[in-house]
Design a protein around this motif. Sequence first.
Motif, PDB file in Angstrom:
ATOM      1  N   ILE A   1      13.937   6.770  -1.021  1.00 46.77           N
ATOM      2  CA  ILE A   1      12.515   6.532  -0.754  1.00 46.77           C
ATOM      3  C   ILE A   1      12.197   5.126  -1.245  1.00 46.77           C
ATOM      4  O   ILE A   1      12.588   4.752  -2.367  1.00 46.77           O
ATOM      5  CB  ILE A   1      11.657   7.552  -1.536  1.00 46.77           C
ATOM      6  N   ILE A   2      11.494   4.360  -0.448  1.00 45.39           N
ATOM      7  CA  ILE A   2      11.051   3.031  -0.898  1.00 45.39           C
ATOM      8  C   ILE A   2       9.526   3.034  -0.961  1.00 45.39           C
ATOM      9  O   ILE A   2       8.862   3.130   0.077  1.00 45.39           O
ATOM     10  CB  ILE A   2      11.560   1.926   0.043  1.00 45.39           C
ATOM     11  N   PRO A   3       8.950   2.953  -2.174  1.00 45.67           N
ATOM     12  CA  PRO A   3       7.485   2.929  -2.272  1.00 45.67           C
ATOM     13  C   PRO A   3       6.935   1.527  -1.985  1.00 45.67           C
ATOM     14  O   PRO A   3       7.513   0.529  -2.397  1.00 45.67           O
ATOM     15  CB  PRO A   3       7.222   3.306  -3.743  1.00 45.67           C
ATOM     16  N   VAL A   4       5.834   1.498  -1.244  1.00 50.06           N
ATOM     17  CA  VAL A   4       5.139   0.240  -0.963  1.00 50.06           C
ATOM     18  C   VAL A   4       3.690   0.426  -1.398  1.00 50.06           C
ATOM     19  O   VAL A   4       3.057   1.413  -1.035  1.00 50.06           O
ATOM     20  CB  VAL A   4       5.210  -0.110   0.540  1.00 50.06           C
ATOM     21  N   VAL A   5       3.180  -0.527  -2.197  1.00 45.16           N
ATOM     22  CA  VAL A   5       1.803  -0.409  -2.680  1.00 45.16           C
ATOM     23  C   VAL A   5       0.947  -1.501  -2.038  1.00 45.16           C
ATOM     24  O   VAL A   5       1.236  -2.691  -2.166  1.00 45.16           O
ATOM     25  CB  VAL A   5       1.752  -0.517  -4.221  1.00 45.16           C
ATOM     26  N   PHE A   6      -0.093  -1.078  -1.329  1.00 46.44           N
ATOM     27  CA  PHE A   6      -1.086  -2.009  -0.772  1.00 46.44           C
ATOM     28  C   PHE A   6      -2.148  -2.216  -1.843  1.00 46.44           C
ATOM     29  O   PHE A   6      -2.670  -1.239  -2.388  1.00 46.44           O
ATOM     30  CB  PHE A   6      -1.801  -1.400   0.443  1.00 46.44           C
ATOM     31  N   SER A   7      -2.511  -3.498  -2.095  1.00 47.33           N
ATOM     32  CA  SER A   7      -3.601  -3.748  -3.041  1.00 47.33           C
ATOM     33  C   SER A   7      -4.900  -3.204  -2.452  1.00 47.33           C
ATOM     34  O   SER A   7      -5.015  -3.027  -1.233  1.00 47.33           O
ATOM     35  CB  SER A   7      -3.732  -5.245  -3.297  1.00 47.33           C
ATOM     36  N   SER A   8      -5.894  -2.982  -3.327  1.00 44.89           N
ATOM     37  CA  SER A   8      -7.178  -2.459  -2.859  1.00 44.89           C
ATOM     38  C   SER A   8      -7.861  -3.456  -1.933  1.00 44.89           C
ATOM     39  O   SER A   8      -7.830  -4.665  -2.169  1.00 44.89           O
ATOM     40  CB  SER A   8      -8.067  -2.188  -4.072  1.00 44.89           C
ATOM     41  N   TYR A   9      -8.485  -2.957  -0.873  1.00 43.51           N
ATOM     42  CA  TYR A   9      -9.229  -3.825   0.047  1.00 43.51           C
ATOM     43  C   TYR A   9     -10.654  -4.083  -0.451  1.00 43.51           C
ATOM     44  O   TYR A   9     -11.417  -4.788   0.212  1.00 43.51           O
ATOM     45  CB  TYR A   9      -9.315  -3.186   1.447  1.00 43.51           C
ATOM     46  N   ASN A  10     -11.005  -3.496  -1.608  1.00 43.03           N
ATOM     47  CA  ASN A  10     -12.399  -3.561  -2.064  1.00 43.03           C
ATOM     48  C   ASN A  10     -12.928  -4.974  -2.273  1.00 43.03           C
ATOM     49  O   ASN A  10     -14.129  -5.191  -2.255  1.00 43.03           O
ATOM     50  CB  ASN A  10     -12.576  -2.762  -3.372  1.00 43.03           C
ATOM     51  N   SER A  11     -12.015  -5.950  -2.492  1.00 47.15           N
ATOM     52  CA  SER A  11     -12.489  -7.323  -2.720  1.00 47.15           C
ATOM     53  C   SER A  11     -13.039  -7.953  -1.441  1.00 47.15           C
ATOM     54  O   SER A  11     -13.775  -8.923  -1.491  1.00 47.15           O
ATOM     55  CB  SER A  11     -11.351  -8.181  -3.281  1.00 47.15           C
ATOM     56  N   PHE A  12     -12.666  -7.423  -0.265  1.00 50.19           N
ATOM     57  CA  PHE A  12     -13.180  -8.027   0.980  1.00 50.19           C
ATOM     58  C   PHE A  12     -13.736  -7.016   1.968  1.00 50.19           C
ATOM     59  O   PHE A  12     -14.436  -7.391   2.908  1.00 50.19           O
ATOM     60  CB  PHE A  12     -12.078  -8.862   1.667  1.00 50.19           C
ATOM     61  N   TYR A  13     -13.446  -5.719   1.763  1.00 43.93           N
ATOM     62  CA  TYR A  13     -13.845  -4.720   2.776  1.00 43.93           C
ATOM     63  C   TYR A  13     -14.526  -3.535   2.118  1.00 43.93           C
ATOM     64  O   TYR A  13     -13.960  -2.903   1.233  1.00 43.93           O
ATOM     65  CB  TYR A  13     -12.589  -4.258   3.530  1.00 43.93           C
ATOM     66  N   HIS A  14     -15.780  -3.277   2.527  1.00 44.65           N
ATOM     67  CA  HIS A  14     -16.513  -2.107   2.021  1.00 44.65           C
ATOM     68  C   HIS A  14     -17.155  -1.409   3.204  1.00 44.65           C
ATOM     69  O   HIS A  14     -18.044  -1.965   3.839  1.00 44.65           O
ATOM     70  CB  HIS A  14     -17.639  -2.532   1.064  1.00 44.65           C
TER      71      HIS A  14
ATOM     72  N   PHE B   1     -17.245  -7.083   5.413  1.00 46.62           N
ATOM     73  CA  PHE B   1     -15.879  -7.361   5.875  1.00 46.62           C
ATOM     74  C   PHE B   1     -15.693  -8.875   5.813  1.00 46.62           C
ATOM     75  O   PHE B   1     -15.951  -9.590   6.772  1.00 46.62           O
ATOM     76  CB  PHE B   1     -15.691  -6.820   7.292  1.00 46.62           C
ATOM     77  N   ASN B   2     -15.296  -9.354   4.622  1.00 44.05           N
ATOM     78  CA  ASN B   2     -15.158 -10.797   4.406  1.00 44.05           C
ATOM     79  C   ASN B   2     -13.699 -11.220   4.582  1.00 44.05           C
ATOM     80  O   ASN B   2     -12.845 -10.398   4.911  1.00 44.05           O
ATOM     81  CB  ASN B   2     -15.641 -11.144   2.996  1.00 44.05           C
ATOM     82  N   SER B   3     -13.446 -12.492   4.312  1.00 42.35           N
ATOM     83  CA  SER B   3     -12.058 -12.949   4.300  1.00 42.35           C
ATOM     84  C   SER B   3     -11.410 -12.484   3.000  1.00 42.35           C
ATOM     85  O   SER B   3     -12.106 -12.305   1.997  1.00 42.35           O
ATOM     86  CB  SER B   3     -12.007 -14.477   4.368  1.00 42.35           C
ATOM     87  N   GLY B   4     -10.123 -12.344   3.009  1.00 37.11           N
ATOM     88  CA  GLY B   4      -9.476 -11.896   1.775  1.00 37.11           C
ATOM     89  C   GLY B   4      -7.975 -11.813   1.907  1.00 37.11           C
ATOM     90  O   GLY B   4      -7.401 -12.184   2.933  1.00 37.11           O
ATOM     91  N   THR B   5      -7.370 -11.324   0.845  1.00 38.95           N
ATOM     92  CA  THR B   5      -5.907 -11.245   0.782  1.00 38.95           C
ATOM     93  C   THR B   5      -5.470  -9.805   0.544  1.00 38.95           C
ATOM     94  O   THR B   5      -6.034  -9.113  -0.301  1.00 38.95           O
ATOM     95  CB  THR B   5      -5.371 -12.135  -0.363  1.00 38.95           C
ATOM     96  N   ILE B   6      -4.467  -9.379   1.308  1.00 40.21           N
ATOM     97  CA  ILE B   6      -3.838  -8.069   1.080  1.00 40.21           C
ATOM     98  C   ILE B   6      -2.496  -8.342   0.404  1.00 40.21           C
ATOM     99  O   ILE B   6      -1.701  -9.136   0.910  1.00 40.21           O
ATOM    100  CB  ILE B   6      -3.613  -7.338   2.432  1.00 40.21           C
ATOM    101  N   ARG B   7      -2.291  -7.719  -0.731  1.00 43.62           N
ATOM    102  CA  ARG B   7      -1.000  -7.899  -1.415  1.00 43.62           C
ATOM    103  C   ARG B   7      -0.162  -6.640  -1.230  1.00 43.62           C
ATOM    104  O   ARG B   7      -0.635  -5.536  -1.521  1.00 43.62           O
ATOM    105  CB  ARG B   7      -1.197  -8.179  -2.907  1.00 43.62           C
TER     106      ARG B   7
END
Length: 254
Positions: A198-211, A217-223
């Motif tokens: 199993i390979i886990p992948v974690v998406f950072s929270s979108y809360n800094s640009f998307y609510h 829905f602003n510009s932002g970065t997904i890590r």
Amino acid sequence: MDALWMVSPLLLVPLLLWTSSTFTFYFKKFFYVAWMMFLALLAIPMSVVKSGGRDIENMRIIRFLVRHVKYLLGLQIEVSGQEHLQLQGPYVIISNHQSSLDVLGMMEILPDRCTTIAKKELIYAGTVGLICWLGGIVFINRKKTSDAKNVMCDAAKTMLEDQIRLWVFPEGTRNQQGDLLPFKKGAFHLAVQAQVPIIPVVFSSYNSFYHRKEKQFNSGTIRLKILPKIETKGMSSDDVSSLADKSYQVGTSS
Ligand SMILES: CCCCCCCCCCCCCCCC(=O)SCCNC(=O)CCNC(=O)[C@H](O)C(C)(C)COP(=O)(O)OP(=O)(O)OC[C@H]1O[C@@H](n2cnc3c(N)ncnc32)[C@H](O)[C@@H]1OP(=O)(O)O
Ligand SMILES: CCCCCCCC/C=C\CCCCCCCC(=O)OC[C@@H](O)COP(=O)(O)O
């Protein structure tokens, strides 16, 4: 001159609309769906010509066509841990699931011969549904556990026979709270039945640009953080719960 005075405030309307963040939210959401539907419309004939029908190789076409969409939405995607995906053969990728925007991050790192498990309702999403089917996406009926389990057991066999990798969202639904919902067991049964890592992948929270609630829905970065594999060799169905717990711990602490 009088006419100009009448018209100029009207000219402000589109400008005000443009700067209004609520307008931007709806515009970007609408644009995203419409653009993905359009890209799917392009991908359908390309897939049919390339593979003649439903084939995992069509995921390359989808990946290629989706990669620019982040720029159109003002998003950047940063990936770490790419080396953890450099494994031979099949594996199961698990990740958190916040929104349909996850498709952008997914296509950024999607390995070759990798498709996903999705709810069966997605097949009715017009051109997007059709391209998902052509890309070999495995559809499950979440309301009928026994059907879903059978489909996933078949998928475990197909993974090995056809050297396929599968991406599963073990929360089983979208969640924007910035935490992880309890994991469903299917992804872990799948990995144990196929005896693949199993390979886990974690998406950072979108809360800094998307609510969704506040219509932002602003510009932002997904890590995207790709974590080291979790082995399942030698495990049996008795080990599934502890494997799910371990994976959950890894996910929450990253
Ligand atoms: C060019 C333009 C392109 C356009 C654009 C293209 C986009 C191209 C990308 C698309 C991207 C889409 C992305 C979609 C994303 C979603 O659709 S997310 C929703 C669908 N995914 C999921 O649901 C995740 C998988 N779900 C599961 O794994 C769930 O376990 C199941 C199989 C549905 C069952 O759910 P459940 O009954 O609610 O819950 P659960 O507690 O897990 O299971 C019940 C029991 O069955 C057992 N069980 C579960 N699974 C199994 C199994 N496989 N074998 C044996 N026993 C099992 C459990 O162990 C449990 O028993 P106990 O351990 O309690 O005794
Ligand atoms: C003619 C029908 C028109 C339907 C239009 C909808 C098409 C969607 C278009 C563009 C988005 C492209 C990405 C599609 C993949 C996203 C799938 C998704 O995120 O499904 C939600 C599912 O994970 C969990 O669902 P729930 O949170 O349990 O609910």
